[in-house]
Design an enzyme around this catalytic site. Structure first.
Site, PDB file in Angstrom:
ATOM      1  N   ARG A  51       0.850  -1.184   0.000  1.00  0.00           N
ATOM      2  CA  ARG A  51       0.000   0.000   0.000  1.00  0.00           C
ATOM      3  C   ARG A  51       0.888   1.237   0.000  1.00  0.00           C
ATOM      4  O   ARG A  51       2.101   1.132   0.185  1.00  0.00           O
ATOM      5  CB  ARG A  51      -1.021   0.010   1.140  1.00  0.00           C
ATOM      6  CG  ARG A  51      -0.678  -0.673   2.425  1.00  0.00           C
ATOM      7  CD  ARG A  51       0.463  -0.046   3.155  1.00  0.00           C
ATOM      8  NE  ARG A  51       0.233   1.382   3.306  1.00  0.00           N
ATOM      9  CZ  ARG A  51       1.162   2.279   3.475  1.00  0.00           C
ATOM     10  NH1 ARG A  51       2.436   1.919   3.520  1.00  0.00           N
ATOM     11  NH2 ARG A  51       0.889   3.553   3.626  1.00  0.00           N
ATOM     12  N   GLY A  52       0.250   2.400  -0.215  1.00  0.00           N
ATOM     13  CA  GLY A  52       1.026   3.635  -0.367  1.00  0.00           C
ATOM     14  C   GLY A  52       1.149   3.930  -1.857  1.00  0.00           C
ATOM     15  O   GLY A  52       1.432   3.026  -2.658  1.00  0.00           O
ATOM     16  N   ALA A  53       0.962   5.218  -2.206  1.00  0.00           N
ATOM     17  CA  ALA A  53       0.817   5.593  -3.621  1.00  0.00           C
ATOM     18  C   ALA A  53       1.947   5.086  -4.524  1.00  0.00           C
ATOM     19  O   ALA A  53       1.698   4.442  -5.551  1.00  0.00           O
ATOM     20  CB  ALA A  53       0.695   7.114  -3.719  1.00  0.00           C
ATOM     21  N   ARG A  91      -7.633  -0.363  -6.700  1.00  0.00           N
ATOM     22  CA  ARG A  91      -7.810   0.755  -5.768  1.00  0.00           C
ATOM     23  C   ARG A  91      -7.958   2.033  -6.604  1.00  0.00           C
ATOM     24  O   ARG A  91      -7.172   2.254  -7.530  1.00  0.00           O
ATOM     25  CB  ARG A  91      -6.619   0.871  -4.796  1.00  0.00           C
ATOM     26  CG  ARG A  91      -6.505  -0.353  -3.871  1.00  0.00           C
ATOM     27  CD  ARG A  91      -5.596  -0.096  -2.703  1.00  0.00           C
ATOM     28  NE  ARG A  91      -6.193   0.809  -1.738  1.00  0.00           N
ATOM     29  CZ  ARG A  91      -5.530   1.370  -0.734  1.00  0.00           C
ATOM     30  NH1 ARG A  91      -4.246   1.104  -0.570  1.00  0.00           N
ATOM     31  NH2 ARG A  91      -6.121   2.179   0.123  1.00  0.00           N
ATOM     32  N   GLN A 190      -1.682   2.899   9.870  1.00  0.00           N
ATOM     33  CA  GLN A 190      -0.410   2.985   9.127  1.00  0.00           C
ATOM     34  C   GLN A 190       0.635   3.786   9.891  1.00  0.00           C
ATOM     35  O   GLN A 190       1.828   3.536   9.761  1.00  0.00           O
ATOM     36  CB  GLN A 190      -0.629   3.626   7.746  1.00  0.00           C
ATOM     37  CG  GLN A 190      -1.354   2.741   6.750  1.00  0.00           C
ATOM     38  CD  GLN A 190      -2.848   3.011   6.742  1.00  0.00           C
ATOM     39  OE1 GLN A 190      -3.423   3.423   7.755  1.00  0.00           O
ATOM     40  NE2 GLN A 190      -3.496   2.787   5.619  1.00  0.00           N
ATOM     41  N   ASP A 231      -1.918  11.023  -2.265  1.00  0.00           N
ATOM     42  CA  ASP A 231      -2.317   9.930  -3.158  1.00  0.00           C
ATOM     43  C   ASP A 231      -2.685  10.448  -4.534  1.00  0.00           C
ATOM     44  O   ASP A 231      -2.484   9.770  -5.540  1.00  0.00           O
ATOM     45  CB  ASP A 231      -3.476   9.152  -2.530  1.00  0.00           C
ATOM     46  CG  ASP A 231      -2.989   8.436  -1.271  1.00  0.00           C
ATOM     47  OD1 ASP A 231      -3.040   9.045  -0.177  1.00  0.00           O
ATOM     48  OD2 ASP A 231      -2.498   7.302  -1.403  1.00  0.00           O
ATOM     49  N   ASN A 241      -5.335  12.605   0.436  1.00  0.00           N
ATOM     50  CA  ASN A 241      -4.394  11.832   1.252  1.00  0.00           C
ATOM     51  C   ASN A 241      -5.222  11.062   2.288  1.00  0.00           C
ATOM     52  O   ASN A 241      -6.450  11.205   2.368  1.00  0.00           O
ATOM     53  CB  ASN A 241      -3.362  12.758   1.912  1.00  0.00           C
ATOM     54  CG  ASN A 241      -2.198  11.976   2.494  1.00  0.00           C
ATOM     55  OD1 ASN A 241      -1.606  11.147   1.829  1.00  0.00           O
ATOM     56  ND2 ASN A 241      -1.858  12.231   3.752  1.00  0.00           N
ATOM     57  N   LYS A 242      -4.546  10.271   3.072  1.00  0.00           N
ATOM     58  CA  LYS A 242      -5.218   9.397   4.042  1.00  0.00           C
ATOM     59  C   LYS A 242      -6.243  10.161   4.882  1.00  0.00           C
ATOM     60  O   LYS A 242      -5.999  11.288   5.304  1.00  0.00           O
ATOM     61  CB  LYS A 242      -4.157   8.752   4.939  1.00  0.00           C
ATOM     62  CG  LYS A 242      -4.658   7.780   5.970  1.00  0.00           C
ATOM     63  CD  LYS A 242      -5.539   6.681   5.411  1.00  0.00           C
ATOM     64  CE  LYS A 242      -4.840   5.839   4.362  1.00  0.00           C
ATOM     65  NZ  LYS A 242      -5.790   4.986   3.591  1.00  0.00           N
TER      66      LYS A 242
HETATM   67  O1  MRU Z   1      -4.469   3.300   2.081  1.00  0.00           O
HETATM   68  P1  MRU Z   1      -2.994   3.399   1.933  1.00  0.00           P
HETATM   69  O2  MRU Z   1      -2.215   2.875   3.087  1.00  0.00           O
HETATM   70  O3  MRU Z   1      -2.507   2.866   0.611  1.00  0.00           O
HETATM   71  O4  MRU Z   1      -2.799   4.957   1.936  1.00  0.00           O
HETATM   72  C1  MRU Z   1      -1.926   5.612   1.158  1.00  0.00           C
HETATM   73  C2  MRU Z   1      -0.957   6.296   1.981  1.00  0.00           C
HETATM   74  O5  MRU Z   1       0.060   5.709   2.282  1.00  0.00           O
HETATM   75  C3  MRU Z   1      -1.216   7.617   2.508  1.00  0.00           C
HETATM   76  O6  MRU Z   1      -2.336   8.241   2.116  1.00  0.00           O
HETATM   77  C4  MRU Z   1       0.033   8.433   2.488  1.00  0.00           C
HETATM   78  O7  MRU Z   1      -0.066   9.428   3.416  1.00  0.00           O
HETATM   79  C5  MRU Z   1       0.372   9.032   1.149  1.00  0.00           C
HETATM   80  S1  MRU Z   1       0.753   7.935  -0.111  1.00  0.00           S
HETATM   81  C6  MRU Z   1       2.303   7.411   0.223  1.00  0.00           C
END
Ligand code: MRU
Length: 341
Positions: A51-53, A91, A190, A231, A241-242
Site C-alpha cells: 500500500r502507499g501511492a 484501488r 499505518q 495519493d 491523502n489518508k
Molecule cells: O491506504 P494506503 O495505506 O494505501 O494509503 C496511502 C498512503 O500511504 C497515505 O495516504 C500516504 O499518506 C500518502 S501515499 C504514500
C-alpha cells in the site's frame, strides 16, 4: 532501506514473479511474498499487502508487465486491455497506479520485454524522486523541530526512501535532533504500525499519538511543521491523502504551522481540475469495527473494538483544499505557492 542489515525495496520483480514486503504483517513479522502472476499482484494491491501511492504504482506497473508476459495467441490486445482494467480496479484513489498502468500498457504493445523495462524504470524513478524529495525537503526542517506526520509516507509506501519521511530521515542523518509526532491513523493504523516501525528502525526519536491529539500538541507549541504524503494532487493543488489529513491541515492553519505535502510529480493529475473530481475509496467497515494485534503472550488476535451491531463508515481518504497547503515538496523543487488557484 535496510532491515536486519539487508537492503530492501518495497517491491521488485524477479523472473516472472513480483516480490513484496507483506505490510499487513508489520510490525510483528517481516515477510516477503511472491505474486506469481498479474492476478496475484492485483490481489496483493487490493488487500493492502502492498500500500502507499508509489508502492502500489510500482506494483501495478509490474502487474502490467506480468500480464504482457502472460498474453498468448491472437487475442493479446484484448488480454492486455482486460488485465489493465483489472489492475486499475484494485484501488481507485492513488494517481501513481494509473500513471504506471498507462506507461506499461503502451510499452507492452511493443513487446513483453519492453513492458518489463518500462516497469523497472517506473520503480527506479520512484526511488530516485523520493530520495531527491528528502534532499530538498530537509531544508524546511528547523534544528530540533517537532514534526507531525499522518499515515505512512515512508519507504514502505514507495519503492524506497518515501516522501513525507524522506526529509525526516535526511535531516536526522545531518544530526538534526528532531522529534516526530506520529498520528496513529485509524482504522488501518499505518502511522502506529508502519511509520513508527520505520522510525524506530532508523533510531529517530518519535512518539505515536492518538489521531485526535495532534491539534492539542499544536496548541502547546510542540509542532513546528507538518509533512504528509499524497495519493492524488489535482491541477489546482487540492490533495487527496489518508483520511484525517484534512483536519490536521485545518488545525495547522489555525495555529499558523507550515503544512507541507511531499509527493513525486507522478502523483499530480493535471487532468483532474480540482478535488471534487477525485474518487475517494470506501473500504470495508470491518476495518473500523475490528483490530488485529498481538496478545500479551504474543499471539495474533482479531478483536471487535466497537459496540456490537453498530454499522461503520470507512472512507479511506479525504481532500485537503489547496488553500490549506503551505507548499509541495517534489523531486523538481519546492513550490511555496499553490499550483493554479
Ligand atoms: O491506504 P494506503 O495505506 O494505501 O494509503 C496511502 C498512503 O500511504 C497515505 O495516504 C500516504 O499518506 C500518502 S501515499 C504514500
Amino acid at each position: 532501506m535496510t532491515v536486519d542489515g539487508k537492503d530492501y525495496r518495497t517491491v521488485w520483480m524477479d523472473g516472472g514473479s513480483v516480490f513484496m514486503i507483506e505490510q499487513n504483517l508489520l510490525p510483528f513479522e517481516f515477510r516477503i511474498i511472491a505474486c506469481l502472476n498479474y492476478r496475484e499482484t492485483c490481489h496483493a494491491i487490493r488487500t493492502m499487502v502492498i500500500r502507499g501511492a508509489g508502492a502500489i504504482g510500482a506494483a501495478a506497473g509490474y502487474a502490467m508487465a506480468q500480464a504482457a508476459g502472460e498474453a498468448q495467441g491472437t487475442d493479446k490486445l484484448i488480454f492486455l486491455e482486460n488485465s489493465r482494467h483489472e489492475i486499475e480496479s484494485t484501488r481507485p484513489t492513488a494517481r501513481n497506479l494509473f500513471y504506471a498502468t498507462e506507461r506499461v500498457f503502451q510499452a507492452a504493445l511493443v513487446s513483453p520485454a519492453n513492458a518489463r523495462k518500462e516497469a523497472e524504470e517506473i520503480a527506479d524513478e520512484d526511488a530516485a524522486a523520493s530520495r531527491r524529495i528528502g534532499e530538498l525537503g530537509k531544508t524546511l526542517i528547523p534544528q530540533g523541530a517537532g514534526v507531525a506526520t499522518h499515515c505512512n509516507a515512508g519507504w514502505l509506501a514507495f519503492v524506497d526512501y518515501g516522501t513525507a519521511l524522506s526529509p525526516i530521515y535526511m535531516s536526522h542523518q545531518d544530526s538534526n535532533k528532531l522529534f516526530v509526532y506520529v498520528d496513529e491513523t485509524r482504522p488501518r493504523s499505518q502511522g502506529a504500525r508502519l511509520t513508527a516501525w520505520e522510525l524506530h528502525n532508523a533510531g529517530i526519536p518519535h512518539a505515536i499519538i492518538p489521531d485526535n491529539a495532534t491539534a492539542w500538541y499544536m496548541a502547546q507549541g510542540k509542532i513546528d511543521l507538518v509533512i504528509v504524503g499524497a495519493d492524488r494532487i489535482a491541477a489546482n493543488g487540492d490533495t487527496a491523502n489518508k483520511i484525517g489529513t484534512l483536519e490536521k491541515a485545518i488545525a495547522a492553519k489555525y495555529y499558523n504551522i507550515p503544512f507541507y505535502v511531499a509527493a513525486p510529480t507522478s502523483t499530480f493529475d493535471m487532468n483532474c481540475p480540482d478535488g471534487s473530481h477525485i474518487v475517494i475509496e470506501e473500504r470495508d467497515p470491518e476495518e473500523v469495527l475490528y483490530q488485529d494485534g498481538l496478545t500479551i503472550e504474543g499471539k495474533k488476535e482479531r478483536i471487535l473494538v466497537c459496540s456490537p451491531g453498530s454499522p461503520a463508515l470507512n472512507p479511506a481518504f479525504d481532500v485537503t483544499p489547496a488553500g490549506l497547503i503551505s507548499g509541495f515538496i517534489t523531486e523538481e523543487g519546492i513550490s511555496h505557492t499553490v499550483v493554479m488557484q
